[in-house]
Scaffold this motif. Structure first.
Motif, PDB file in Angstrom:
ATOM      1  N   ARG A 202    -124.139  55.196  -9.031  1.00 46.17           N
ATOM      2  CA  ARG A 202    -123.023  54.758  -9.642  1.00 46.17           C
ATOM      3  C   ARG A 202    -121.633  55.240  -9.126  1.00 46.17           C
ATOM      4  NH1 ARG A 202    -122.594  56.122 -15.570  1.00 46.17           N
ATOM      5  NH2 ARG A 202    -123.779  57.675 -14.861  1.00 46.17           N
ATOM      6  N   THR A 203    -121.573  56.271  -8.336  1.00 41.91           N
ATOM      7  CA  THR A 203    -120.159  56.717  -7.762  1.00 41.91           C
ATOM      8  C   THR A 203    -119.857  56.050  -6.645  1.00 41.91           C
ATOM      9  OG1 THR A 203    -121.116  58.790  -6.692  1.00 41.91           O
ATOM     10  CG2 THR A 203    -120.710  59.154  -8.850  1.00 41.91           C
ATOM     11  N   ARG A 204    -120.942  55.330  -6.143  1.00 43.08           N
ATOM     12  CA  ARG A 204    -120.676  54.675  -4.786  1.00 43.08           C
ATOM     13  C   ARG A 204    -119.503  53.889  -4.684  1.00 43.08           C
ATOM     14  NH1 ARG A 204    -125.351  52.099  -1.219  1.00 43.08           N
ATOM     15  NH2 ARG A 204    -126.010  54.275  -1.935  1.00 43.08           N
ATOM     16  N   ARG A 205    -118.511  54.016  -3.616  1.00 42.03           N
ATOM     17  CA  ARG A 205    -117.508  52.875  -3.671  1.00 42.03           C
ATOM     18  C   ARG A 205    -117.013  53.230  -2.021  1.00 42.03           C
ATOM     19  NH1 ARG A 205    -114.751  56.283  -8.196  1.00 42.03           N
ATOM     20  NH2 ARG A 205    -117.128  56.199  -8.870  1.00 42.03           N
ATOM     21  N   ILE A 206    -115.930  52.069  -1.744  1.00 41.97           N
ATOM     22  CA  ILE A 206    -115.357  52.175  -0.594  1.00 41.97           C
ATOM     23  C   ILE A 206    -114.004  52.962  -0.761  1.00 41.97           C
ATOM     24  CG2 ILE A 206    -114.205  50.810   1.236  1.00 41.97           C
ATOM     25  CD1 ILE A 206    -116.393  48.737   0.705  1.00 41.97           C
ATOM     26  N   ILE A 207    -113.528  53.886   0.016  1.00 41.93           N
ATOM     27  CA  ILE A 207    -112.057  54.374   0.210  1.00 41.93           C
ATOM     28  C   ILE A 207    -111.685  54.114   1.113  1.00 41.93           C
ATOM     29  CG2 ILE A 207    -110.994  56.599   0.171  1.00 41.93           C
ATOM     30  CD1 ILE A 207    -112.860  57.832  -1.658  1.00 41.93           C
ATOM     31  N   LEU A 208    -110.155  53.373   1.015  1.00 38.76           N
ATOM     32  CA  LEU A 208    -109.329  53.184   2.130  1.00 38.76           C
ATOM     33  C   LEU A 208    -108.006  54.039   2.145  1.00 38.76           C
ATOM     34  CD1 LEU A 208    -109.090  49.166   1.661  1.00 38.76           C
ATOM     35  CD2 LEU A 208    -110.381  50.583   3.436  1.00 38.76           C
ATOM     36  N   PHE A 209    -107.658  54.484   3.167  1.00 39.26           N
ATOM     37  CA  PHE A 209    -106.409  55.134   3.257  1.00 39.26           C
ATOM     38  C   PHE A 209    -105.407  54.255   3.264  1.00 39.26           C
ATOM     39  CE2 PHE A 209    -107.840  59.297   6.065  1.00 39.26           C
ATOM     40  CZ  PHE A 209    -108.372  59.686   4.784  1.00 39.26           C
ATOM     41  N   ASP A 210    -104.304  54.576   2.473  1.00 34.69           N
ATOM     42  CA  ASP A 210    -103.152  53.703   1.995  1.00 34.69           C
ATOM     43  C   ASP A 210    -102.195  53.252   3.494  1.00 34.69           C
ATOM     44  OD1 ASP A 210    -101.826  56.083   2.672  1.00 34.69           O
ATOM     45  OD2 ASP A 210    -100.953  56.183   0.850  1.00 34.69           O
ATOM     46  N   THR A 211    -102.608  54.284   4.434  1.00 30.22           N
ATOM     47  CA  THR A 211    -101.947  54.044   5.901  1.00 30.22           C
ATOM     48  C   THR A 211    -102.501  52.773   6.705  1.00 30.22           C
ATOM     49  OG1 THR A 211    -103.499  55.720   6.612  1.00 30.22           O
ATOM     50  CG2 THR A 211    -101.307  56.493   6.398  1.00 30.22           C
TER      51      THR A 211
END
Ligand SMILES: [Zn+2]
Length: 363
Positions: A202-211
């Motif tokens: 349930r905690t799986r997600r994609i994280i993108l840097f704002d850069t």
């Protein structure tokens, strides 16, 4: 690209120096009479076994940190700033390092206490320790995006409606129902860009840097997202956990043999003697080094598969190549490291190779 080569050459030399200092420190503790007396003295300062283990571990780490602090500052702060990779002020950078050290320290101490408790009660301690580490690692990966990442970044759900629409369309095309996408405020600290699949269940997600969002054209962001979706679809997080689990069985098994051999060699009272901790540390470091090519080889294979997935999903090799080139410039990546360095140290294929593979798909 001359800058990138120079940056990495300097970092390599400093890493080698840090490694030499650390190894010399452990060897001095183990093989000089003063060093041994010190470890024995620290262990003798407490009555209970667990307190002895904690004292030796903390003394070991405290002195090591003091020895390598200047190198850490140059490698982590001064050089990246010098080469334009970091603009975080020293105070904020130090706070991040202290947070990381506290988390690492608490987890590391818990791990050492668990290992020594098991060492004292069963000859099969190495199997139990592997099992405990596996469960701990699963738990850690699961809480990373919700408990640990927020200590270092402000995370917000991806708001850009165009990008959200593109991502949802991508995800639908590859049969993924829903996966959250969060944006991390990396730009407060650095210009470097990155993306990752994190968490479990349930905690799986994609994280993108704002850069990444700020500087990259839409098609290029899409190809990076497709790469991350590839990891998600291929189940690379659970796969990685299984590989790490297998490697830790090997590590603990061999460390057990080395500990037993160290008892007569180093005058220890038994394999669970807390004064043997520097020996265990040296053996584990050596085994971790020896396993680098295995773990990184596995990782490069999964990264290649995610690249292939991205190319097949978007059908846009030009955007993929553009994204790779832009990431390389921003992150000051080494474009073509020696094959040896790539095999031992690189978790991703060298940039040049990733681009060549995408070009091959074009032809
Ligand atoms: Zn990847």
């Amino acid at each position: 690209m001359a800058d990138a080569a120079r940056y990495h050459r300097l970092q390599r030399r400093l890493s080698l120096l840090a490694f030499v200092v650390s190894t010399a420190y452990l060897l001095a503790l183990l093989f000089t009479p003063e060093g041994r007396a010190l470890a024995r003295g620290v262990a003798g300062a407490a009555e209970w076994r667990w307190a002895q283990v904690a004292l030796v571990a903390m003394a070991l780490v405290a002195v090591h940190s003091a020895l390598t602090l200047p190198l850490g500052l140059v490698q982590g702060y001064w050089l990246p700033r010098r080469f334009g990779l970091l603009h975080q002020p020293l105070g904020a950078w130090l706070i991040d390092r202290v947070k990381a050290a506290l988390i690492g320290g608490v987890l590391g101490l818990a791990a050492i206490e668990a290992v020594y408790a098991l060492l004292a009660i069963t000859p099969l301690w190495w199997l139990w320790a592997s099992a405990v580490f596996f469960v701990a690692q699963v738990a850690l990966i699961a809480v990373l995006p919700i408990w640990i990442a927020p200590l270092f970044y402000r995370l917000k759900p991806l708001a850009d409606p165009r990008l959200r629409e593109r991502l949802l369309a991508l995800a639908r095309r590859v049969g993924v129902d829903a996966v959250g996408v969060f944006v991390a405020d990396q730009s407060r600290k650095s210009r470097t860009a990155n993306a990752a699949v994190v968490g479990l269940g349930r905690t799986r997600r994609i994280i993108l840097f704002d850069t990444l969002l700020a500087d990259f054209p839409l098609e290029e962001i899409e190809s990076v997202l497709a790469h991350e979706l590839g990891h998600h679809v291929h189940g690379d997080v659970p796969r990685g956990l299984l590989v790490n689990g297998a490697l830790s069985v090997v590590t603990f098994g061999l460390a057990g043999l080395a500990l037993d051999a160290g008892v007569p060699l180093l005058g220890l009272t038994g394999r669970d003697d807390p004064a043997g901790l520097p020996w265990l540390a040296l053996v584990v470091v050596a085994l971790a080094l020896a396993q680098l090519p295995l773990g990184n080889g596995f990782s490069r294979w999964r990264e290649r598969r995610a690249d292939d997935f991205s190319l097949a999903t978007t059908g846009d090799a030009a955007a993929f190549i553009g994204a790779m080139e832009r990431l390389g410039r921003l992150n000051l990546a080494e474009p073509s490291p020696s094959r040896f360095r790539e095999i031992v140290f690189y978790s991703h294929p060298a940039l040049e190779r990733r681009i060549a593979r995408a070009r091959g798909g074009l032809a």
